[in-house]
Enzyme design. Structure first.
Site, PDB file in Angstrom:
ATOM      1  N   SER A  88      34.914  35.707  25.259  1.00  0.00           N
ATOM      2  CA  SER A  88      33.950  36.208  24.639  1.00  0.00           C
ATOM      3  C   SER A  88      34.511  36.139  23.014  1.00  0.00           C
ATOM      4  O   SER A  88      35.590  35.929  22.722  1.00  0.00           O
ATOM      5  CB  SER A  88      33.823  37.786  24.841  1.00  0.00           C
ATOM      6  OG  SER A  88      32.766  38.391  24.074  1.00  0.00           O
ATOM      7  N   ARG A 333      31.802  29.425  28.217  1.00  0.00           N
ATOM      8  CA  ARG A 333      31.071  30.625  29.004  1.00  0.00           C
ATOM      9  C   ARG A 333      30.012  30.506  28.742  1.00  0.00           C
ATOM     10  O   ARG A 333      29.323  30.668  27.609  1.00  0.00           O
ATOM     11  CB  ARG A 333      31.984  31.794  29.222  1.00  0.00           C
ATOM     12  CG  ARG A 333      31.479  32.720  30.192  1.00  0.00           C
ATOM     13  CD  ARG A 333      31.834  32.173  31.538  1.00  0.00           C
ATOM     14  NE  ARG A 333      31.698  33.344  32.682  1.00  0.00           N
ATOM     15  CZ  ARG A 333      30.510  33.324  33.547  1.00  0.00           C
ATOM     16  NH1 ARG A 333      29.645  32.543  33.182  1.00  0.00           N
ATOM     17  NH2 ARG A 333      30.658  34.328  34.291  1.00  0.00           N
ATOM     18  N   THR A 369      29.572  43.442  25.523  1.00  0.00           N
ATOM     19  CA  THR A 369      30.496  44.229  26.094  1.00  0.00           C
ATOM     20  C   THR A 369      30.422  45.803  26.269  1.00  0.00           C
ATOM     21  O   THR A 369      30.569  46.410  27.364  1.00  0.00           O
ATOM     22  CB  THR A 369      31.665  44.047  25.495  1.00  0.00           C
ATOM     23  OG1 THR A 369      32.145  42.565  25.425  1.00  0.00           O
ATOM     24  CG2 THR A 369      33.050  44.691  26.204  1.00  0.00           C
ATOM     25  N   CYS A 546      27.818  19.751  30.082  1.00  0.00           N
ATOM     26  CA  CYS A 546      29.079  20.296  30.698  1.00  0.00           C
ATOM     27  C   CYS A 546      30.396  20.045  29.626  1.00  0.00           C
ATOM     28  O   CYS A 546      30.648  19.087  28.980  1.00  0.00           O
ATOM     29  CB  CYS A 546      29.676  19.590  31.853  1.00  0.00           C
ATOM     30  SG  CYS A 546      31.276  19.995  32.580  1.00  0.00           S
ATOM     31  N   CYS A 570      36.644  22.126  36.172  1.00  0.00           N
ATOM     32  CA  CYS A 570      35.630  23.226  36.001  1.00  0.00           C
ATOM     33  C   CYS A 570      36.278  24.418  35.307  1.00  0.00           C
ATOM     34  O   CYS A 570      37.252  25.063  35.588  1.00  0.00           O
ATOM     35  CB  CYS A 570      35.227  23.718  37.232  1.00  0.00           C
ATOM     36  SG  CYS A 570      33.728  24.763  37.265  1.00  0.00           S
ATOM     37  N   CYS A 573      32.178  27.795  33.675  1.00  0.00           N
ATOM     38  CA  CYS A 573      31.217  28.664  32.556  1.00  0.00           C
ATOM     39  C   CYS A 573      29.734  28.498  33.216  1.00  0.00           C
ATOM     40  O   CYS A 573      29.148  29.293  32.676  1.00  0.00           O
ATOM     41  CB  CYS A 573      31.168  27.402  31.434  1.00  0.00           C
ATOM     42  SG  CYS A 573      30.352  25.852  31.769  1.00  0.00           S
ATOM     43  N   CYS A 576      26.076  24.026  34.423  1.00  0.00           N
ATOM     44  CA  CYS A 576      25.658  23.164  35.398  1.00  0.00           C
ATOM     45  C   CYS A 576      24.376  24.014  36.214  1.00  0.00           C
ATOM     46  O   CYS A 576      23.479  23.506  36.540  1.00  0.00           O
ATOM     47  CB  CYS A 576      26.516  22.558  36.220  1.00  0.00           C
ATOM     48  SG  CYS A 576      27.675  23.428  37.122  1.00  0.00           S
TER      49      CYS A 576
END
Length: 601
Positions: A88, A333, A369, A546, A570, A573, A576
């Protein structure tokens, strides 16, 4: 040791054997049939050890102490350790933490850098124009969320919560009445061909009287449950809309470092139709975090969020800060941006969806958050009442609507959809909302198309298989001669290796690791669709959206391009799963412990 409590409760379980270093040796590979699984019963099972999941666990144990009772609470986390999959910004608003752990300032928390300055710029290619700052970050802190999660995990364990990192929840368990009764963890030690390897360990069933899903944005189990019980329809919610955040942590020269300095930007390098912006926060120890957030309803299939971020770092207002510095970590992310309009009904038979799995991010604040944590606390209180009184989880929905989360997101509801009309109209509407209407407008704006449907399809003027050039540094590059001008190819500069980098160099800094010999966790519903639809109609957008080069178009045996999936790259995140034009890619959990290994994100 995080598994010590489980070992005491069930020393014969597969989790116990794994924790003790036991392994099973098979004389030969055998093709998988349904194995005999251990089953462990808890009062509450929580999937995901992020801010929401750990807040729920802590609050449950606090309620137990306040009421002189006890509930068994288990948290299962797919990352190899707590915080490994947590990424984050993060400018942290401590409102929820003040309620949950009022003495956090005296308990050596990793929240030590208060915001010292707060700036907002509108960028053009060569200039940064200051704007009135709408974020009001006084009293907030610049933090690493992955470090905060690790600290919260310690606090949860001190209260008696059992936390098991490295185990991925792959399936929801239902009883004969279609009530959720827990989860099953992924089998480990299965090869690509489906056979059992020597280190095979079957997943176990973790059963709970209540199951809370706190998987984060676009959680796979959460999405399945929301579809099964029609929770968006039940909550009168619109579809969710998303963005992709790409972030680096740098160490910079001491004389340039200003702990607590916060900068947000809008505008360049993104086009005027694409919503997004950058962030630059000064942390402690000469570290800064810098990133770009790109809304995934962008139209041009040639746009690459990763390459836009690399370009951003060369802006004249940013470049001098980074020069002479070193990149420490990289990650990406997705995040929910639907806000108030997209909140589903969060309760289902046997449990609830909490945190970013449901989607409580406040877009104009660029913060989620504190709302995720509060949702976990409210779910914990509803869970405690349900278990004591034998009721269902509908109290969570009622408490949510009566909380400051609801009020906050309602007042912020028109900011994000305002940018459906473009960046400049969006700025004007959001300024009106912020300074004059103050969230009290009678009208609630709606979101546009779902993100995958927003991608422009192309009208071919030639044969893409003849006119595609493969570039080792940028993937697939198209000649502009073969496309209509609804979306033009974008020529990105090559990385200089100083401020900007190729994807594989960045990927190495994410500490991403997966077992190569395992079934693919990125699955195509129709294996032919990438070559038949995505490539000719959308120019193969998966090779660009990606941020880890999982998807590449490479020459096949016949010379025609085919999609190659590099699952081991990968970052989890979920871009896709969201942006694929035909929703043909399904993201599922790989073996537990795989994925990125964030430590300061």
């Amino acid at each position: 040791m995080m598994l010590r409590n489980l070992l005491k409760r069930n020393s014969n379980s597969y989790l116990g054997r794994l924790a003790s270093g036991w392994s099973w040796r098979w004389r030969r590979r055998t093709f998988c049939s349904e194995p005999q699984r251990d089953s462990i019963q808890y009062d509450v099972v929580i999937v995901g050890a992020g801010p929401a999941g750990l807040s729920a666990a802590i609050r449950l144990k606090q309620l137990c102490r306040e009421n002189d009772t006890d509930l068994s609470v288990c948290v299962v986390e797919k990352g190899a350790e707590l915080g490994a999959h947590i990424l984050s910004g993060n400018v942290f608003e401590p409102r929820a933490l003040d309620e949950l752990l009022p003495n956090w300032k005296q308990e050596e928390s990793p929240i030590t850098v208060p915001v010292s300055s707060d700036k907002f710029w509108f960028l053009t290619k060569n200039h940064a124009f200051p704007l009135p700052c709408p974020f009001n970050n006084r009293g907030n802190y610049v933090i690493s969320l992955s470090q905060l999660v690790r600290w919260m995990g310690v606090k949860a364990e001190e209260l008696g919560v059992e936390i098991y990192p490295g185990f991925a929840a792959s399936e929801i368990l239902y009883d004969s009445n279609d009530t959720v009764v827990g989860i099953r963890t992924n089998d480990m030690g299965i090869s690509k061909d489906g056979s059992k390897k020597e280190n095979f360990q079957p997943g176990i069933e973790l059963k709970g009287r209540v199951t809370l899903l706190a998987e984060g944005c676009r959680g796979s189990l959460s999405e399945n449950v929301m579809d099964k019980y029609n929770l968006r329809v039940k909550g009168h919610a619109q579809h969710q809309t998303y963005a992709l955040g790409i972030k680096e942590v740098w160490e910079i020269d001491k004389e340039k470092h200003k702990p607590g300095a916060v900068i947000h930007t809008l505008g360049w390098p993104l086009d005027q139709k694409t919503y997004g912006g950058s962030f630059l926060y000064h942390m402690k120890d000469r570290q800064i975090c810098i990133g770009l957030v790109v809304a995934l309803n962008y139209q041009n299939p040639f746009l690459s969020p990763y390459e836009e971020f690399q370009k951003f770092k060369h802006h004249p207002a940013v470049k001098p800060l980074l020069e002479g510095g070193t990149v420490l970590q990289y990650g990406a992310r997705t995040l929910n941006e639907g806000g108030f309009q997209s909140i589903p009904y969060p309760a289902f038979p046997g449990g609830a969806v909490i945190g970013c799995s449901a989607g409580f991010l406040n877009v104009p604040k660029i913060k989620g958050t504190h709302t995720a944590m509060k949702s976990g606390m409210l779910a914990a209180e509803a869970t405690f009442s349900a278990l004591r009184e034998g009721s269902n989880m509908d109290k969570y929905w009622d408490d949510l609507r009566n909380s400051w989360i609801w009020e906050e997101l309602y007042r912020a509801r028109n900011y994000r959809p305002a940018f459906e009309y473009g960046v400049i109209p969006g700025l004007a509407i959001s300024a009106l909302e912020r300074y004059i209407i103050k969230g009290r407008a009678a009208l609630t704006l709606k979101h546009g198309k779902p993100d995958n449907e927003a991608t422009n399809g192309q009208i071919l003027l030639g044969n893409p298989y003849d006119l595609i050039e493969l570039k080792s540094d940028q993937g697939v590059e198209y000649s502009s001669d073969i496309w209509s001008q609804s979306s033009s190819p974008i020529k990105y500069p090559k990385p200089d290796g100083v401020l900007s980098f190729d994807i594989l160099t960045s990927l190495h800094r994410s500490n991403t690791n997966h077992e190569h010999d395992q079934p693919a966790h990125l699955r195509l519903k129709d294996p032919k669709k990438p070559e038949v639809v995505n490539l000719p109609e959308y120019a193969g957008p998966e090779s660009r959206y990606c941020p880890a080069r999982v998807y590449e178009y490479v020459p096949g045996e016949t010379g025609r391009l085919k999609l190659q999936i590099n699952s081991q790259n990968c970052l989890h995140c979920k871009a896709c799963d969201i942006k694929d034009p035909k929703q043909n890619i399904e993201w599922t959990v790989p073996e537990g412990g795989g994925g990125p290994g964030y430590t300061i994100m």
